[in-house]
Structure formats: C-alpha cells, structure tokens
Design a protein around this motif. Structure first.
Motif, short mmCIF file in Angstrom:
data_model
loop_
_atom_site.label_atom_id
_atom_site.label_comp_id
_atom_site.label_asym_id
_atom_site.label_seq_id
_atom_site.Cartn_x
_atom_site.Cartn_y
_atom_site.Cartn_z
N ALA A 7 0.81 -1.22 0.00
CA ALA A 7 0.00 0.00 0.00
C ALA A 7 0.84 1.26 0.00
N ALA A 8 2.09 1.17 -0.50
CA ALA A 8 3.01 2.30 -0.39
C ALA A 8 3.11 3.15 -1.66
N VAL A 50 0.22 -7.53 7.63
CA VAL A 50 1.24 -6.47 7.61
C VAL A 50 0.96 -5.58 6.40
N ILE A 51 0.97 -4.28 6.60
CA ILE A 51 0.72 -3.34 5.52
C ILE A 51 1.86 -2.34 5.45
N ASN A 52 2.46 -2.17 4.26
CA ASN A 52 3.47 -1.12 4.11
C ASN A 52 2.80 0.15 3.63
N HIS A 53 3.41 1.26 3.89
CA HIS A 53 2.86 2.52 3.40
C HIS A 53 3.96 3.57 3.32
N ALA A 54 3.71 4.59 2.51
CA ALA A 54 4.64 5.72 2.38
C ALA A 54 3.80 6.98 2.15
N HIS A 55 3.26 7.12 0.93
CA HIS A 55 2.47 8.30 0.59
C HIS A 55 1.20 8.37 1.45
N LEU A 56 1.08 9.42 2.27
CA LEU A 56 -0.09 9.63 3.13
C LEU A 56 -0.38 8.41 4.00
N ILE A 74 -3.35 -5.95 12.68
CA ILE A 74 -2.59 -5.29 11.63
C ILE A 74 -1.36 -4.62 12.22
N ARG A 75 -0.23 -4.85 11.55
CA ARG A 75 1.01 -4.14 11.87
C ARG A 75 1.47 -3.41 10.61
N TYR A 76 2.18 -2.33 10.80
CA TYR A 76 2.55 -1.46 9.68
C TYR A 76 4.05 -1.41 9.47
N SER A 77 4.43 -1.28 8.20
CA SER A 77 5.83 -1.17 7.81
C SER A 77 6.02 0.13 7.04
N PRO A 78 6.29 1.23 7.76
CA PRO A 78 6.46 2.53 7.09
C PRO A 78 7.70 2.54 6.20
N GLU A 79 7.60 3.28 5.11
CA GLU A 79 8.73 3.44 4.20
C GLU A 79 8.99 4.93 3.97
N PRO A 80 10.19 5.27 3.53
CA PRO A 80 10.52 6.68 3.31
C PRO A 80 9.77 7.25 2.12
N PRO A 81 9.71 8.55 1.98
CA PRO A 81 9.05 9.17 0.82
C PRO A 81 9.59 8.57 -0.49
N GLY A 82 8.68 8.28 -1.40
CA GLY A 82 9.08 7.63 -2.65
C GLY A 82 8.96 6.14 -2.60
N ALA A 83 8.90 5.57 -1.38
CA ALA A 83 8.73 4.13 -1.15
C ALA A 83 9.91 3.31 -1.66
N LEU A 84 9.84 2.01 -1.46
CA LEU A 84 10.98 1.12 -1.74
C LEU A 84 10.72 0.16 -2.90
#
Length: 223
Positions: A7-8, A50-56, A74-84
C-alpha cells in the motif's frame, strides 16, 4: 499464515484522486479498496496482516487501526518518501512477516481469488497468480508451462495479478532499505526454473486509473 498488503505506492495514474487520499483508501462499492481485501482475508482465516505505506501513510493507519474491526491484527511497515518498490518493501517488512511463507496482495487491485488456497502453496519458493491480459496490458508479463512460470512467448502470455505466495528466503539477498522492483527476482527464479504459478479465471481488476475505479464502483454497487 500472514498476509502482506502492498500500500506504499504514490498512485500517479490516479491523480488528482491520490493527491489527498492514498490509493488503497479510494472507495469502490461503498468501501475502500483495501477493506475488500481485509474482509476476504478475515473470511479465509487470516488473522495477522502487515501493511506497508509511504504516501499519506498516516491516513491508512488512522482508517484501519489495529485491524480489530475485522477480527485481524494489523502491523505497519512505514517506508521513506518515494517508497521502496515491491521487492524492497517486502524485504523491509520481513522482520514483521516472520520465517514462514506469506501471502502478498497488491492494495490497488480487486480480485475474487480464494485466499484459502494460499496455505496450499507454502512449499513453493514463490507462486504467482496470473490472469488474462487486460486491454491496458495486452502484452502480458509471463507465460505458464503447466504450473511453471516461463518467459513470455508469442500470444500465450498472462498478466501477473499482484497476488503471490513467497518464502522469506526469496528476498534474502535484498538488504533492508533497498529500493528494488520485484521483476528482477522473478526473472532470476524463472531462469532457475523455480517460479510456479496458476491462472485465475475469476474477477480481477487493476484499479489503476480513475476510469477503472469508477467502473468497478458501478459494478460493485449494482451487484
């Protein structure tokens, strides 16, 4: 078995809708796209997501919370702007996904594949769900030789549906924090003869543009 929802992505093709709303939270049939996944995963017996996210990404966490509304954790895996990218995002989330094979689902698709089948695929290094090529991707991605995924050949191509079962070892050589697409890993597995797959003949939509979102919304509301 855990499930990982991608979801990033920024959702450039969905602009201006995604300027203020992350793509997985865009609604079709009266509920966010990602909620269709959560409901079907819960019905199939999944409990840990597990859900990854970056934008908003903060909007995704605020909307879904800890998952208890669906009987999920649910656990979250944040990513830096622009995502991975896909492979980078999965590799980054491996500490949350654990040592067992897991299901991966793109957050911006709609699909009626039976998620209970995922538990039957845990002995494969990687197993892809494939669908008939949509009009906007007529060239396809790969082909199937029985259950073996092979490189695209002629007219016998299929499109990767954005649903797969992976062993954690598939991403062992991707350092955490690396920006990396999934395709190079899939190509290497095809070359090694270790990538399996199957064709899904049911409903699948790549909800990649405002028009396709509107069409899916109309379809679901009239169902």
């Amino acid at each position: 078995m855990k499930a990982f929802i991608l979801a990033a992505g920024r959702g450039e093709r969905m602009r201006p809708l995604t300027d203020h709303t992350p793509k997985p939270l865009l609604q079709a049939g009266g509920k966010p796209l990602i909620v269709w996944h959560l409901e079907r995963l819960a019905a199939a017996g999944f409990r840990e997501i597990v859900i990854n996210h970056a934008h908003l990404g903060e909007q995704i966490e605020a909307a879904l919370g800890d998952g208890s509304a669906w009987g999920l954790s649910i656990r979250y895996s944040p990513e830096p702007p622009g995502a991975l990218e896909t492979a980078g995002g999965i590799a980054n989330a491996l500490p949350l996904l654990g040592d067992a094979p897991f299901l991966v689902v793109n957050g911006d698709i709609y699909c009626d594949w039976d998620f209970t089948r995922a538990s039957q695929l845990i002995n494969r290094p990687a197993h892809l769900l494939m669908v008939a090529n949509p009009a906007h991707h007529s060239g396809g991605d790969f082909a199937l030789d029985g259950e073996r995924v092979v490189f695209a050949q002629g007219e016998q191509t299929l499109t990767y549906a954005g649903i797969a079962v992976f062993s954690p070892a598939f991403f062992a050589d991707v350092p955490r924090g690396t920006v990396m697409k999934l395709r190079p890993l899939l190509d290497a597995a095809i070359a090694a003869g270790t990538l399996s797959g199957e064709r899904h003949a049911g409903r699948w939509v790549d909800v990649g543009t405002p028009q396709r979102l509107a069409e899916l919304d109309k379809e679901l509301r009239n169902a």
